[in-house]
Design a protein around this motif. Structure first.
Motif, PDB file in Angstrom:
ATOM      1  N   THR A  44      35.014  41.726  43.593  1.00 23.27           N
ATOM      2  CA  THR A  44      34.662  42.051  44.609  1.00 23.27           C
ATOM      3  C   THR A  44      33.386  43.460  44.304  1.00 23.27           C
ATOM      4  N   TYR A  45      32.367  43.888  44.911  1.00 23.46           N
ATOM      5  CA  TYR A  45      32.698  44.875  43.985  1.00 23.46           C
ATOM      6  C   TYR A  45      32.911  46.385  43.457  1.00 23.46           C
ATOM      7  N   GLU A  46      33.375  46.465  44.778  1.00 27.03           N
ATOM      8  CA  GLU A  46      34.577  47.614  43.848  1.00 27.03           C
ATOM      9  C   GLU A  46      35.658  48.344  42.646  1.00 27.03           C
ATOM     10  N   ALA A  47      36.025  46.526  43.096  1.00 23.84           N
ATOM     11  CA  ALA A  47      36.959  46.269  42.300  1.00 23.84           C
ATOM     12  C   ALA A  47      36.713  46.112  40.894  1.00 23.84           C
ATOM     13  N   THR A  48      35.151  45.387  40.669  1.00 18.15           N
ATOM     14  CA  THR A  48      34.674  45.086  39.212  1.00 18.15           C
ATOM     15  C   THR A  48      34.377  46.556  39.139  1.00 18.15           C
ATOM     16  N   ILE A  49      33.360  47.387  39.818  1.00 17.74           N
ATOM     17  CA  ILE A  49      33.196  48.821  38.992  1.00 17.74           C
ATOM     18  C   ILE A  49      33.945  49.366  38.529  1.00 17.74           C
ATOM     19  N   SER A  50      35.244  50.087  39.679  1.00 13.23           N
ATOM     20  CA  SER A  50      36.236  50.499  39.062  1.00 13.23           C
ATOM     21  C   SER A  50      36.604  49.627  38.263  1.00 13.23           C
ATOM     22  N   ILE A  51      37.150  48.622  37.877  1.00 12.18           N
ATOM     23  CA  ILE A  51      38.084  47.906  36.630  1.00 12.18           C
ATOM     24  C   ILE A  51      37.608  48.487  35.126  1.00 12.18           C
ATOM     25  N   VAL A  52      36.026  48.235  35.802  1.00 10.66           N
ATOM     26  CA  VAL A  52      35.329  48.378  34.008  1.00 10.66           C
ATOM     27  C   VAL A  52      34.886  49.419  33.929  1.00 10.66           C
ATOM     28  N   THR A  53      34.900  50.319  34.502  1.00 13.41           N
ATOM     29  CA  THR A  53      34.576  51.969  34.551  1.00 13.41           C
ATOM     30  C   THR A  53      36.631  52.479  33.691  1.00 13.41           C
ATOM     31  N   GLN A  54      37.459  51.657  34.430  1.00 11.01           N
ATOM     32  CA  GLN A  54      38.431  52.393  33.530  1.00 11.01           C
ATOM     33  C   GLN A  54      38.364  51.690  32.189  1.00 11.01           C
ATOM     34  N   LEU A  55      37.902  50.768  31.804  1.00 10.27           N
ATOM     35  CA  LEU A  55      37.971  49.816  30.310  1.00 10.27           C
ATOM     36  C   LEU A  55      37.568  50.498  29.272  1.00 10.27           C
ATOM     37  N   LYS A  56      36.142  50.898  30.098  1.00  9.66           N
ATOM     38  CA  LYS A  56      35.255  51.529  29.229  1.00  9.66           C
ATOM     39  C   LYS A  56      35.829  52.992  27.435  1.00  9.66           C
ATOM     40  N   THR A  57      37.079  53.094  28.646  1.00  7.61           N
ATOM     41  CA  THR A  57      37.862  54.384  27.418  1.00  7.61           C
ATOM     42  C   THR A  57      38.632  52.985  26.350  1.00  7.61           C
ATOM     43  N   HIS A  58      38.848  52.074  26.522  1.00  9.46           N
ATOM     44  CA  HIS A  58      39.812  51.497  25.741  1.00  9.46           C
ATOM     45  C   HIS A  58      38.858  50.766  24.947  1.00  9.46           C
ATOM     46  N   LEU A  59      37.503  50.176  24.736  1.00  9.62           N
ATOM     47  CA  LEU A  59      36.687  49.878  23.730  1.00  9.62           C
ATOM     48  C   LEU A  59      36.376  50.120  23.081  1.00  9.62           C
ATOM     49  N   GLN A  60      36.003  48.907  21.322  1.00  8.37           N
ATOM     50  CA  GLN A  60      35.674  49.601  20.089  1.00  8.37           C
ATOM     51  C   GLN A  60      33.962  49.374  20.220  1.00  8.37           C
ATOM     52  N   GLU A  61      34.448  49.862  19.049  1.00  7.72           N
ATOM     53  CA  GLU A  61      32.366  49.785  18.946  1.00  7.72           C
ATOM     54  C   GLU A  61      31.743  48.321  19.123  1.00  7.72           C
ATOM     55  N   ASN A  62      32.413  47.056  18.807  1.00  7.74           N
ATOM     56  CA  ASN A  62      31.910  45.730  19.083  1.00  7.74           C
ATOM     57  C   ASN A  62      32.942  44.999  19.499  1.00  7.74           C
ATOM     58  N   SER A  63      33.073  45.944  20.884  1.00  4.95           N
ATOM     59  CA  SER A  63      33.945  44.320  21.702  1.00  4.95           C
ATOM     60  C   SER A  63      32.881  44.022  22.265  1.00  4.95           C
ATOM     61  N   VAL A  64      33.481  43.035  23.796  1.00  2.00           N
ATOM     62  CA  VAL A  64      33.013  42.441  24.401  1.00  2.00           C
ATOM     63  C   VAL A  64      33.829  41.965  26.131  1.00  2.00           C
ATOM     64  N   ILE A  65      33.395  42.277  26.380  1.00  2.00           N
ATOM     65  CA  ILE A  65      33.568  41.421  28.166  1.00  2.00           C
ATOM     66  C   ILE A  65      33.402  41.028  28.468  1.00  2.00           C
ATOM     67  N   LEU A  66      34.134  39.868  28.944  1.00  2.00           N
ATOM     68  CA  LEU A  66      34.292  38.709  29.829  1.00  2.00           C
ATOM     69  C   LEU A  66      33.788  38.776  30.745  1.00  2.00           C
ATOM     70  N   LEU A  67      33.303  38.875  31.835  1.00  2.00           N
ATOM     71  CA  LEU A  67      33.344  38.989  33.433  1.00  2.00           C
ATOM     72  C   LEU A  67      33.195  37.528  34.077  1.00  2.00           C
ATOM     73  N   ASP A  68      34.233  36.676  34.871  1.00  2.00           N
ATOM     74  CA  ASP A  68      34.080  35.944  35.668  1.00  2.00           C
ATOM     75  C   ASP A  68      33.775  35.491  36.759  1.00  2.00           C
ATOM     76  N   ASP A  69      32.740  34.522  36.989  1.00  2.00           N
ATOM     77  CA  ASP A  69      32.533  34.068  38.439  1.00  2.00           C
ATOM     78  C   ASP A  69      31.466  35.405  39.187  1.00  2.00           C
ATOM     79  N   ILE A  70      30.607  35.504  37.992  1.00  2.00           N
ATOM     80  CA  ILE A  70      29.607  36.876  38.692  1.00  2.00           C
ATOM     81  C   ILE A  70      28.745  36.278  39.632  1.00  2.00           C
ATOM     82  N   HIS A  71      28.227  34.662  40.197  1.00  2.00           N
ATOM     83  CA  HIS A  71      28.009  34.703  41.799  1.00  2.00           C
ATOM     84  C   HIS A  71      28.569  34.829  42.288  1.00  2.00           C
TER      85      HIS A  71
END
Length: 262
Positions: free
Chosen positions: A180-207
């Protein structure tokens, strides 16, 4: 359904095939993940465990989590045939991880553990943590991934697990759940503090839905991500500021065959 169709049409309209994908690193990903069909011994293991899941006849237990996700009382095998990734998608995930070579992996939404197993096999010298909210699924995922030594399955809601983290950092994060829009925005926002210089995030089923696609398009504009690659199923976010900046969209060649010649 209409929203999903609109998102797919927008994706098709703005997309390019590999023949017009110029950044070297993204071209490498496109070529080795989406174009080549090499077979690794690990693929046999993935297919074997996938087939075993589809043959399971026990019912999904009824609990608050399974009822809220409309999972309860389905047969494990029947649900798995619809909910988990097909081996053809898992092989792409395997190849992607082999290119990125992460040292620490987080998966949010392990389901029954097939994708987590794939991550563990592809990065067998890395630590892999898989989070799953359904207690029965997390137990099955533990069984499925028991052949690996680098995978840990945690039964937890996403938000509870993320709140429990302190200074942990991850090179690769696979988000596959709560589309969902709300959950995806919320989760990725929380993940930002756990990223490194070369981190990659893969989101599934974006369509998956109009809301999910809206979230994807917004997140690609966040300053934390230098570039992004949108594919038919996935959205890939890159933190590496040395990569060619921009939003790139890749479609299989058969959908725009003329780009091979123009």
């Amino acid at each position: 359904m209409k929203g999903k169709v609109r998102s797919l049409l927008e994706y098709w309209w703005k997309s390019d095939t590999i023949y017009r994908l110029h950044p070297p690193f993204l071209y490498q990903i496109a070529n080795n993940v989406f174009e080549k069909n090499e077979h690794y011994y690990d693929f046999d293991t993935i297919e074997e465990r996938y087939s075993q899941l589809l043959q399971r006849q026990e019912s999904i237990e009824s609990n608050d989590f399974s009822k809220s996700r409309k999972q309860a009382e389905n047969r494990i095998g029947k649900f798995a045939s619809k909910a988990i990734h097909h081996p053809s998608e898992l092989f792409k995930l395997y190849n992607l991880v082999r290119i990125i070579k992460p040292s620490s992996i987080l998966e949010l939404g392990s389901c029954m553990g097939i994708s987590t197993l794939t991550l563990g096999l592809a990065a067998n010298h890395s630590s892999v943590v898989g989070i799953e909210g359904n207690p029965q699924f997390s137990q099955i995922a533990t069984e499925i991934t028991s052949i690996t030594k680098n995978v840990k399955i945690v039964h937890s809601l996403f938000e509870n697990y993320l709140q429990s983290l302190t200074n942990e950092k991850f090179d690769f994060i696979f988000l596959d759940g709560d589309h969902t829009y709300e959950a995806t925005i919320s989760i990725v926002t929380q993940l930002k503090t756990h990223l490194q210089e070369n981190s990659v995030i893969l989101l599934d089923d974006i369509h998956w839905s109009e809301g999910m696609y809206k979230a994807w398009n917004e997140i690609t504009q966040w300053k934390e991500f230098s570039c992004s690659l949108e594919t038919l199923r996935w959205g890939i976010l890159f933190c590496n500021q040395n990569l060619t900046r921009g939003k790139f969209t890749l479609i299989p060649g058969q959908y725009k065959i003329w780009q091979k010649y123009i």
